[in-house]
Design an enzyme around this catalytic site. Structure first.
Site, PDB file in Angstrom:
ATOM      1  N   ASP A   1      23.680 -35.499  27.668  1.00 52.26           N
ATOM      2  CA  ASP A   1      22.998 -36.625  26.866  1.00 52.26           C
ATOM      3  C   ASP A   1      23.202 -37.435  28.059  1.00 52.26           C
ATOM      4  O   ASP A   1      23.274 -37.615  29.225  1.00 52.26           O
ATOM      5  CB  ASP A   1      24.886 -37.162  26.282  1.00 52.26           C
ATOM      6  CG  ASP A   1      24.097 -38.499  25.826  1.00 52.26           C
ATOM      7  OD1 ASP A   1      23.551 -39.184  25.897  1.00 52.26           O
ATOM      8  OD2 ASP A   1      24.700 -38.548  24.658  1.00 52.26           O
TER       9      ASP A   1
ATOM     10  N   PHE B   1      14.729 -44.454  18.503  1.00 45.77           N
ATOM     11  CA  PHE B   1      13.910 -45.517  16.606  1.00 45.77           C
ATOM     12  C   PHE B   1      14.390 -46.298  16.102  1.00 45.77           C
ATOM     13  O   PHE B   1      14.746 -45.134  14.913  1.00 45.77           O
ATOM     14  CB  PHE B   1      12.724 -45.209  16.553  1.00 45.77           C
ATOM     15  CG  PHE B   1      11.754 -46.271  16.819  1.00 45.77           C
ATOM     16  CD1 PHE B   1      12.280 -47.770  16.056  1.00 45.77           C
ATOM     17  CD2 PHE B   1      11.048 -46.017  15.584  1.00 45.77           C
ATOM     18  CE1 PHE B   1      11.459 -48.825  15.801  1.00 45.77           C
ATOM     19  CE2 PHE B   1       9.556 -47.286  14.752  1.00 45.77           C
ATOM     20  CZ  PHE B   1       9.387 -48.198  15.038  1.00 45.77           C
TER      21      PHE B   1
ATOM     22  N   SER C   1       5.135 -45.229  24.402  1.00 39.10           N
ATOM     23  CA  SER C   1       4.586 -45.260  22.592  1.00 39.10           C
ATOM     24  C   SER C   1       3.454 -46.107  23.131  1.00 39.10           C
ATOM     25  O   SER C   1       3.821 -46.893  23.618  1.00 39.10           O
ATOM     26  CB  SER C   1       5.693 -45.323  21.942  1.00 39.10           C
ATOM     27  OG  SER C   1       5.283 -46.080  20.756  1.00 39.10           O
TER      28      SER C   1
ATOM     29  N   ALA D   1      13.397 -53.673  19.436  1.00 41.09           N
ATOM     30  CA  ALA D   1      13.916 -52.686  20.633  1.00 41.09           C
ATOM     31  C   ALA D   1      13.827 -51.891  20.666  1.00 41.09           C
ATOM     32  O   ALA D   1      13.524 -51.790  22.270  1.00 41.09           O
ATOM     33  CB  ALA D   1      15.369 -52.250  20.090  1.00 41.09           C
ATOM     34  N   TYR D   2      13.042 -50.857  20.307  1.00 48.21           N
ATOM     35  CA  TYR D   2      11.922 -49.713  20.290  1.00 48.21           C
ATOM     36  C   TYR D   2      10.616 -50.294  21.508  1.00 48.21           C
ATOM     37  O   TYR D   2      11.166 -50.116  22.357  1.00 48.21           O
ATOM     38  CB  TYR D   2      12.045 -49.348  19.122  1.00 48.21           C
ATOM     39  CG  TYR D   2      10.864 -47.954  19.575  1.00 48.21           C
ATOM     40  CD1 TYR D   2      11.627 -47.135  19.415  1.00 48.21           C
ATOM     41  CD2 TYR D   2       9.784 -47.640  19.470  1.00 48.21           C
ATOM     42  CE1 TYR D   2      10.581 -44.883  19.652  1.00 48.21           C
ATOM     43  CE2 TYR D   2       8.885 -46.638  19.482  1.00 48.21           C
ATOM     44  CZ  TYR D   2      10.007 -45.697  20.139  1.00 48.21           C
ATOM     45  OH  TYR D   2       8.488 -44.575  19.992  1.00 48.21           O
TER      46      TYR D   2
ATOM     47  N   LYS E   1      10.382 -49.796  25.289  1.00 45.62           N
ATOM     48  CA  LYS E   1       9.400 -48.156  25.874  1.00 45.62           C
ATOM     49  C   LYS E   1       7.902 -49.539  26.765  1.00 45.62           C
ATOM     50  O   LYS E   1       7.266 -49.544  28.142  1.00 45.62           O
ATOM     51  CB  LYS E   1       8.183 -48.433  24.467  1.00 45.62           C
ATOM     52  CG  LYS E   1       8.792 -46.748  23.378  1.00 45.62           C
ATOM     53  CD  LYS E   1       8.860 -46.074  24.261  1.00 45.62           C
ATOM     54  CE  LYS E   1       9.449 -45.023  23.145  1.00 45.62           C
ATOM     55  NZ  LYS E   1      10.679 -43.313  24.597  1.00 45.62           N
TER      56      LYS E   1
ATOM     57  N   ARG F   1       3.632 -35.918  14.145  1.00 41.05           N
ATOM     58  CA  ARG F   1       4.813 -35.464  12.797  1.00 41.05           C
ATOM     59  C   ARG F   1       6.338 -34.778  13.766  1.00 41.05           C
ATOM     60  O   ARG F   1       5.974 -33.478  13.744  1.00 41.05           O
ATOM     61  CB  ARG F   1       4.092 -33.868  11.854  1.00 41.05           C
ATOM     62  CG  ARG F   1       2.757 -34.789  10.829  1.00 41.05           C
ATOM     63  CD  ARG F   1       2.483 -33.161  10.494  1.00 41.05           C
ATOM     64  NE  ARG F   1       1.766 -32.256  10.947  1.00 41.05           N
ATOM     65  CZ  ARG F   1       0.393 -32.828  11.628  1.00 41.05           C
ATOM     66  NH1 ARG F   1      -0.393 -33.795  10.976  1.00 41.05           N
ATOM     67  NH2 ARG F   1       0.092 -31.496  11.574  1.00 41.05           N
TER      68      ARG F   1
HETATM   69  P1  NAP Z   1      12.575 -36.855  17.674  1.00 42.29           P
HETATM   70  O1  NAP Z   1      12.136 -35.648  16.820  1.00 42.29           O
HETATM   71  O2  NAP Z   1      13.309 -37.675  17.128  1.00 42.29           O
HETATM   72  O3  NAP Z   1      13.036 -36.595  19.325  1.00 42.29           O
HETATM   73  C1  NAP Z   1      13.937 -36.969  19.620  1.00 42.29           C
HETATM   74  C2  NAP Z   1      15.202 -36.514  20.822  1.00 42.29           C
HETATM   75  O4  NAP Z   1      15.258 -37.195  21.931  1.00 42.29           O
HETATM   76  C3  NAP Z   1      15.344 -35.497  19.575  1.00 42.29           C
HETATM   77  O5  NAP Z   1      16.023 -34.032  20.616  1.00 42.29           O
HETATM   78  C4  NAP Z   1      17.545 -36.249  20.255  1.00 42.29           C
HETATM   79  O6  NAP Z   1      18.603 -35.135  20.529  1.00 42.29           O
HETATM   80  C5  NAP Z   1      16.824 -36.662  21.559  1.00 42.29           C
HETATM   81  N1  NAP Z   1      17.926 -37.610  22.045  1.00 42.29           N
HETATM   82  C6  NAP Z   1      18.197 -38.762  21.767  1.00 42.29           C
HETATM   83  N2  NAP Z   1      19.157 -39.225  21.636  1.00 42.29           N
HETATM   84  C7  NAP Z   1      19.509 -39.122  23.264  1.00 42.29           C
HETATM   85  C8  NAP Z   1      20.011 -38.592  24.524  1.00 42.29           C
HETATM   86  N3  NAP Z   1      21.180 -39.858  24.493  1.00 42.29           N
HETATM   87  N4  NAP Z   1      20.422 -37.703  24.690  1.00 42.29           N
HETATM   88  C9  NAP Z   1      19.560 -37.028  25.113  1.00 42.29           C
HETATM   89  N5  NAP Z   1      18.832 -36.413  23.874  1.00 42.29           N
HETATM   90  C10 NAP Z   1      18.539 -37.738  23.124  1.00 42.29           C
HETATM   91  O7  NAP Z   1      11.397 -37.487  17.994  1.00 42.29           O
HETATM   92  P2  NAP Z   1       9.864 -37.022  19.208  1.00 42.29           P
HETATM   93  O8  NAP Z   1       9.144 -37.696  18.066  1.00 42.29           O
HETATM   94  O9  NAP Z   1       9.560 -35.672  19.297  1.00 42.29           O
HETATM   95  O10 NAP Z   1      10.296 -38.547  19.785  1.00 42.29           O
HETATM   96  C11 NAP Z   1       9.875 -37.936  21.562  1.00 42.29           C
HETATM   97  C12 NAP Z   1       9.571 -39.066  21.723  1.00 42.29           C
HETATM   98  O11 NAP Z   1       8.384 -38.947  21.680  1.00 42.29           O
HETATM   99  C13 NAP Z   1      10.432 -40.068  22.007  1.00 42.29           C
HETATM  100  O12 NAP Z   1      10.511 -41.170  23.416  1.00 42.29           O
HETATM  101  C14 NAP Z   1       9.846 -41.043  20.906  1.00 42.29           C
HETATM  102  O13 NAP Z   1      10.065 -42.504  21.307  1.00 42.29           O
HETATM  103  C15 NAP Z   1       8.498 -40.676  21.815  1.00 42.29           C
HETATM  104  N6  NAP Z   1       7.087 -41.117  20.878  1.00 42.29           N
HETATM  105  C16 NAP Z   1       7.013 -40.270  19.482  1.00 42.29           C
HETATM  106  C17 NAP Z   1       6.104 -40.108  18.275  1.00 42.29           C
HETATM  107  C18 NAP Z   1       5.954 -39.964  17.341  1.00 42.29           C
HETATM  108  O14 NAP Z   1       5.071 -40.371  16.683  1.00 42.29           O
HETATM  109  N7  NAP Z   1       6.640 -38.422  16.608  1.00 42.29           N
HETATM  110  C19 NAP Z   1       5.347 -41.553  19.173  1.00 42.29           C
HETATM  111  C20 NAP Z   1       5.079 -42.217  20.057  1.00 42.29           C
HETATM  112  C21 NAP Z   1       5.977 -42.071  21.024  1.00 42.29           C
HETATM  113  P3  NAP Z   1      19.233 -35.317  18.700  1.00 42.29           P
HETATM  114  O15 NAP Z   1      18.246 -33.851  18.495  1.00 42.29           O
HETATM  115  O16 NAP Z   1      20.504 -34.866  19.690  1.00 42.29           O
HETATM  116  O17 NAP Z   1      19.123 -36.761  17.998  1.00 42.29           O
END
Ligand code: NAP
Length: 236
Positions: free
Chosen positions: A63, A94, A144, A158-159, A163, A193
């Site tokens: 974590d 987020f 992001s 916040a988000y 970033k 996605r």
């Molecule tokens: P996601 O599917 O929601 O995955 C987020 C991951 O972060 C999950 O594995 C979650 O674990 C983990 N996490 C959250 N809090 C944590 C903590 N305290 N310690 C360790 N792990 C933690 O999101 P994603 O879309 O893959 O996002 C990955 C990154 O890309 C993020 O930084 C996000 O801001 C960035 N991003 C995503 C998008 C998009 O469109 N998807 C766009 C721009 C930026 P749990 O399963 O335990 O919750």
């Protein structure tokens, strides 16, 4: 001691989404990849799936808000490899989607900063000394487009702040590390996605991870201190 020419990578928040895809692609390139997650059961299941696909993936619980956990991960890396080549700070939350800044609960701001920004800072503070010792490192901060001040509109403060500060941190660290062959960059994956991005997002996991993999495997003369999307510099 146990150093090897095979690269070692850590990816945070890698049990699902972009982090998991990053582990898949790094391991398929022959990089020994440590998949980390805050939930051990979910993380172990993800590792099992990647191993079935042939990737060399190890697991460690993490974590990113837990300093003790970061320290245990550092000990694991010291004992087994004595090197860390690639750190992908991907873990993110987020929590204030669409919320007005005037209604933003401060505990939501604090929790978001703890994971998205301070978590990445703590990881770098823990692992940069090892990268410095070996005079090699690639750090990729998963930011992001919402962290770009140039195009920042209202809501989701916040988000966006988490970033934007992650981007600023990238710039500061890159400058301090410019003599150490440690390249530090930040990137936007686009709208992907995942659980966070939702099913309507136009981008696949592979598209979201592409620039991460590129930055994680840069040659020594690659860029540092940049903010990238689709392998191109984008405005801060
Ligand atoms: P996601 O599917 O929601 O995955 C987020 C991951 O972060 C999950 O594995 C979650 O674990 C983990 N996490 C959250 N809090 C944590 C903590 N305290 N310690 C360790 N792990 C933690 O999101 P994603 O879309 O893959 O996002 C990955 C990154 O890309 C993020 O930084 C996000 O801001 C960035 N991003 C995503 C998008 C998009 O469109 N998807 C766009 C721009 C930026 P749990 O399963 O335990 O919750």
């Amino acid at each position: 001691m146990k150093q090897s020419s095979q690269k070692i990578a850590i990816v945070t928040g890698a049990n699902r989404g972009i982090g998991l895809e990053t582990c898949r692609q790094l391991s398929q390139q022959g990089i020994r990849t440590i998949l980390t997650s805050r939930d051990e059961t979910k993380g172990q299941a993800a590792v099992g799936n990647l191993r079935e696909e042939g990737g060399e993936v190890l697991y460690h619980q993490l974590d990113v808000t837990d300093l003790g956990g970061i320290s245990r991960l550092r000990s694991f890396v010291d004992e087994n490899f004595d090197q860390l080549d690639i750190l992908v700070n991907n873990a993110g939350v987020f929590l204030d989607r669409g919320t007005s800044v005037f209604d933003l609960p401060l505990e939501i701001l604090q929790e978001t900063m703890e994971v998205n920004f301070i978590g990445a800072l703590k990881m770098c503070q823990a692992f940069v000394p090892l990268m410095r010792k070996n005079r090699f490192g690639r750090i990729v901060n998963v930011s992001s487009g919402m962290g770009s001040i140039t195009s920042m509109g209202g809501h989701s403060a916040a988000y966006k702040l988490s970033k934007a500060t992650l981007n600023a941190l990238t710039s500061i660290m890159a400058d301090e590390l410019k003599e150490d062959n440690i390249l530090v960059n930040t990137m936007a994956p686009g709208w992907v996605r995942t659980d966070m991005g939702g099913p309507s997002a136009p981008r696949s996991l592979a598209q979201g991870a592409d620039t991460i993999i590129w930055l994680a495997t840069l040659p020594d003369d690659g860029p540092t201190g940049g903010f990238f999307e689709d392998r191109q510099m984008v405005p801060w």
